[in-house]
Design a protein around this motif. Structure first.
Motif, PDB file in Angstrom:
ATOM      1  N   LEU A 272      -6.641  -0.072  -9.266  1.00  7.29           N
ATOM      2  CA  LEU A 272      -5.488  -0.143  -8.358  1.00  7.29           C
ATOM      3  C   LEU A 272      -5.435   1.092  -7.464  1.00  7.29           C
ATOM      4  N   LEU A 273      -5.650   2.268  -8.047  1.00  9.07           N
ATOM      5  CA  LEU A 273      -5.653   3.496  -7.254  1.00  9.07           C
ATOM      6  C   LEU A 273      -6.750   3.466  -6.199  1.00  9.07           C
ATOM      7  N   LEU A 274      -7.940   2.999  -6.591  1.00 10.80           N
ATOM      8  CA  LEU A 274      -9.056   2.927  -5.651  1.00 10.80           C
ATOM      9  C   LEU A 274      -8.736   1.998  -4.489  1.00 10.80           C
ATOM     10  N   LEU A 275      -8.144   0.832  -4.776  1.00 14.44           N
ATOM     11  CA  LEU A 275      -7.817  -0.117  -3.711  1.00 14.44           C
ATOM     12  C   LEU A 275      -6.761   0.464  -2.770  1.00 14.44           C
ATOM     13  N   ILE A 276      -5.749   1.157  -3.319  1.00 12.98           N
ATOM     14  CA  ILE A 276      -4.707   1.746  -2.470  1.00 12.98           C
ATOM     15  C   ILE A 276      -5.310   2.792  -1.544  1.00 12.98           C
ATOM     16  N   LEU A 277      -6.200   3.641  -2.089  1.00 13.75           N
ATOM     17  CA  LEU A 277      -6.826   4.668  -1.257  1.00 13.75           C
ATOM     18  C   LEU A 277      -7.710   4.053  -0.175  1.00 13.75           C
ATOM     19  N   ILE A 278      -8.432   3.005  -0.542  1.00 12.24           N
ATOM     20  CA  ILE A 278      -9.293   2.346   0.452  1.00 12.24           C
ATOM     21  C   ILE A 278      -8.450   1.740   1.561  1.00 12.24           C
ATOM     22  N   LEU A 279      -7.359   1.052   1.192  1.00  9.88           N
ATOM     23  CA  LEU A 279      -6.525   0.388   2.199  1.00  9.88           C
ATOM     24  C   LEU A 279      -5.853   1.409   3.115  1.00  9.88           C
TER      25      LEU A 279
END
Length: 607
Positions: free
Chosen positions: A216-223
């Motif tokens: 979830l953290l990775l997806l938020i940072l990517i977005l």
């Protein structure tokens, strides 16, 4: 044949028919489902691209089509065809004058996409044995190459149909072809991994389940980072800096921690944000021309897709190797423990066997020494016996010549002095005695030559075999001038060897050929050389009477003859002498012959 009660047979037929109908009904439902999904995804692609029909930087339906055939089989091609016909968007805006052209273009869309999916499926199943083509780096590279090759078919067919029907200008052929090609390629690179990984490999679920917060953290940072770089929700000047490379650490993070799934999610997020930003003339891919911006965007998406999938495959391979090594280590430890116990039990037995072997080796050495001594003694005795036999043969042959000369002389005196006038019958008897004496004399001479061959010391020097053959041929011609014989002698054959032994060898072979060609007019005798395996062989060939090849071994035995002395005079020692010479020179001799077609004697030797 179905046998049994009529009611049972009818029930079986009905059951089989219902199963067949169910199978076809299921396949038909799957075909319709694929067509519907294709059309929905294709419409979304058209909306996202904002371009005419399906000329898009991303065409997810290409991935849907390929994944469907890979998972279910070729029978789904009608669904792909229908989806491509009705999902391209060309029929939506078709006016009545352009209706026929629109239908033709849509049909070309269907044919192109169907060919693309079927070709890609065939090549993947042919060259990638693993059901998941993303587990190994090699398979990833092959998959990318296949995606590039298969997508060009649809791009070429579809763009040509647009050009020929006037929906697109011919000047934009190359650009449109590249956009279409890369759109299908990127769609396959993104969609196929998602479907295959989701359905065929449950390991990704364990990764996500073990680390949901990290994902979830990775997806938020990517977005957030993608939205900022491509200015989707923000609008500020980033200059000409290559800020898109700030996303590479997230790609590495996704590949290392979540494998192919992480890479696909990263690339999908990048594609969405990069496409929105580029179409709105924002972000690092903004160039003066929108077409150029879209091509740059496709190149970027394709590059990060290939790099990410390759990196994820490498990590997957490494994890698999580590897992296999761990299992192998555990198995080896178990086997080592078992083997250690067996070795300990066998050590005592082995020591006893070693002691027995030592004793046996000692006895064997003693026996070997005794046998070696006996062999040496026997060899010495045989060598001495052979020398004595050769000496005896030479002495006997040499001593027989004097009595023969005396017999021949006394017969001549007896005829001239005691019977000066004899009748024809008496002359015949005298002549027969004289011929027998001469034959015996020739036989003794041949025996002496045979023993000399065995006794002579070999002296090696260069010998001109061609000249030697010519001189012997001249002698034979001078002795019988009435014969018509053609000699074919290969020139320039110079070899190292013993001149005397080679002279005996050549003389006997030519004399043999001369003798057995006397019934031929003209007679032909040939001398030359050929290559046999890795060595040189020499031959004497004639067109004489020949002989049955079954007797090839017999003719080299002393005193062995295939014809009577009345037909062809001789002692039967010549070819035996030839064989002895060849053996002394370390070579071999063989013959090829056929009745009434001549014979060819081949020989080799070592200087």
């Amino acid at each position: 044949m179905i046998t049994g009660k009529p009611e049972t047979n009818e029930l079986r037929r009905a059951t089989m028919g219902s199963q067949t109908n169910l199978s076809w009904n299921r396949k038909l439902a799957e075909i319709v489902l694929v067509a519907v999904i294709y059309i929905i995804i294709a419409r979304l692609g058209v909306i996202i691209s904002g371009q005419l029909v399906s000329v898009s930087g991303l065409w997810p339906s290409a991935g849907i089509a390929l994944a469907a055939l890979l998972l279910r089989g070729y029978y789904l091609w009608p669904g792909i065809f229908l989806g491509a016909v009705f999902g391209g968007g060309i029929l939506d805006s078709a006016s009545t004058p352009l209706l026929i052209s629109s239908i033709l273009v849509s049909l070309c869309f269907g044919v192109g996409m169907t060919l693309e999916a079927m070709l890609g499926t065939f090549l993947i199943k042919r060259f990638i044995p693993d059901p998941n083509p993303y587990n190994r780096r090699k398979d990833v590279f092959v998959f990318i190459i296949i995606a590039l090759l298969s997508t060009i078919t649809n791009a070429f067919v579809s763009v040509l149909s647009l050009i020929f029907t006037g929906f697109a200008p011919s000047s934009s052929f190359l650009f449109t072809l590249l956009i279409w090609w890369f759109g299908d390629f990127v769609g396959i690179i993104l969609v196929v991994p998602i479907i295959l990984i989701w359905i065929g490999a449950p390991w990704w679920y364990r990764r996500v389940q073990d680390n949901p917060g990290e994902l979830l953290l990775l997806l938020i940072l990517i977005l957030v980072t993608s939205a900022a770089i491509f200015q989707v929700f923000f609008n500020f000047d980033l200059g000409d800096y290559p800020v898109q490379f700030l996303l590479l650490p997230f790609l590495l993070w996704a590949a290392v921690r979540f494998g192919q799934l992480g890479v696909v999610l990263f690339v999908l997020s990048e594609l969405i944000f990069a496409s929105i930003g580029t179409l709105n003339r924002r972000g690092p891919f903004m160039l003066p021309s929108l077409n150029s911006s879209l091509l740059l965007l496709q190149a970027y998406i394709g590059t990060i897709s290939v790099v990410g999938l390759t990196l994820a495959a490498s990590i997957t391979e490494q994890l698999k190797v580590q897992s296999d090594l761990k299992k192998l280590s555990e198995n080896l430890e178990l086997q080592v423990r078992e083997r250690t116990g067996q070795v300990e039990k066998g050590n005592a037995k082995l020591r006893a066997e070693v002691q027995e072997r030592r004793e046996a080796e000692q006895a064997l050495r003693q026996l070997s020494a005794s046998l070696e001594q006996r062999v040496q003694e026997r060899t010495t005795e045989l060598e001495l016996a052979n020398k004595e036999l050769e000496s005896f043969s030479y002495s006997v042959a040499h001593d027989l010549r004097s009595p023969l000369r005396s017999i021949d002389g006394f017969i001549s005196i007896l005829k001239e002095e005691c019977f000066p006038e004899t009748d024809e019958k008496s002359n015949k008897y005298f002549n027969r005695v004289h011929a027998a004496v001469m034959h015996m004399g020739q036989l003794i001479e041949d025996l002496l030559k045979l023993t000399q061959v065995s006794r002579k010391e070999i002296e090696v020097r260069d010998v001109d075999l061609s000249d030697l053959v010519q001189r012997i041929a001249d002698e034979l011609m001078s002795e019988q001038t009435d014969r018509k014989v053609e000699f074919k002698i290969q020139e320039g054959i110079i070899v190292p060897g013993d001149k005397q032994l080679l002279g005996i060898l050549i003389n006997n072979l030519l004399d043999n050929a001369w003798k057995f060609t006397r019934t031929r007019t003209p007679a032909v005798i040939e001398f030359g050389s050929i290559n046999v395996d890795t060595s040189k062989a020499y031959f004497v060939r004639d067109n004489g009477i020949g002989f049955d090849i079954r007797y090839a071994d017999t003719i080299f035995k002393p005193f062995s003859r295939l014809h009577s002395t009345d037909e062809f005079p001789g002692t039967g020692i010549g070819l035996a002498t030839v064989q002895r010479v060849v053996q002394r020179l370390g070579g071999r001799i063989w013959v090829e012959a056929e009745v009434d077609k001549g014979a060819t004697f081949y020989f080799t030797f070592i200087a």
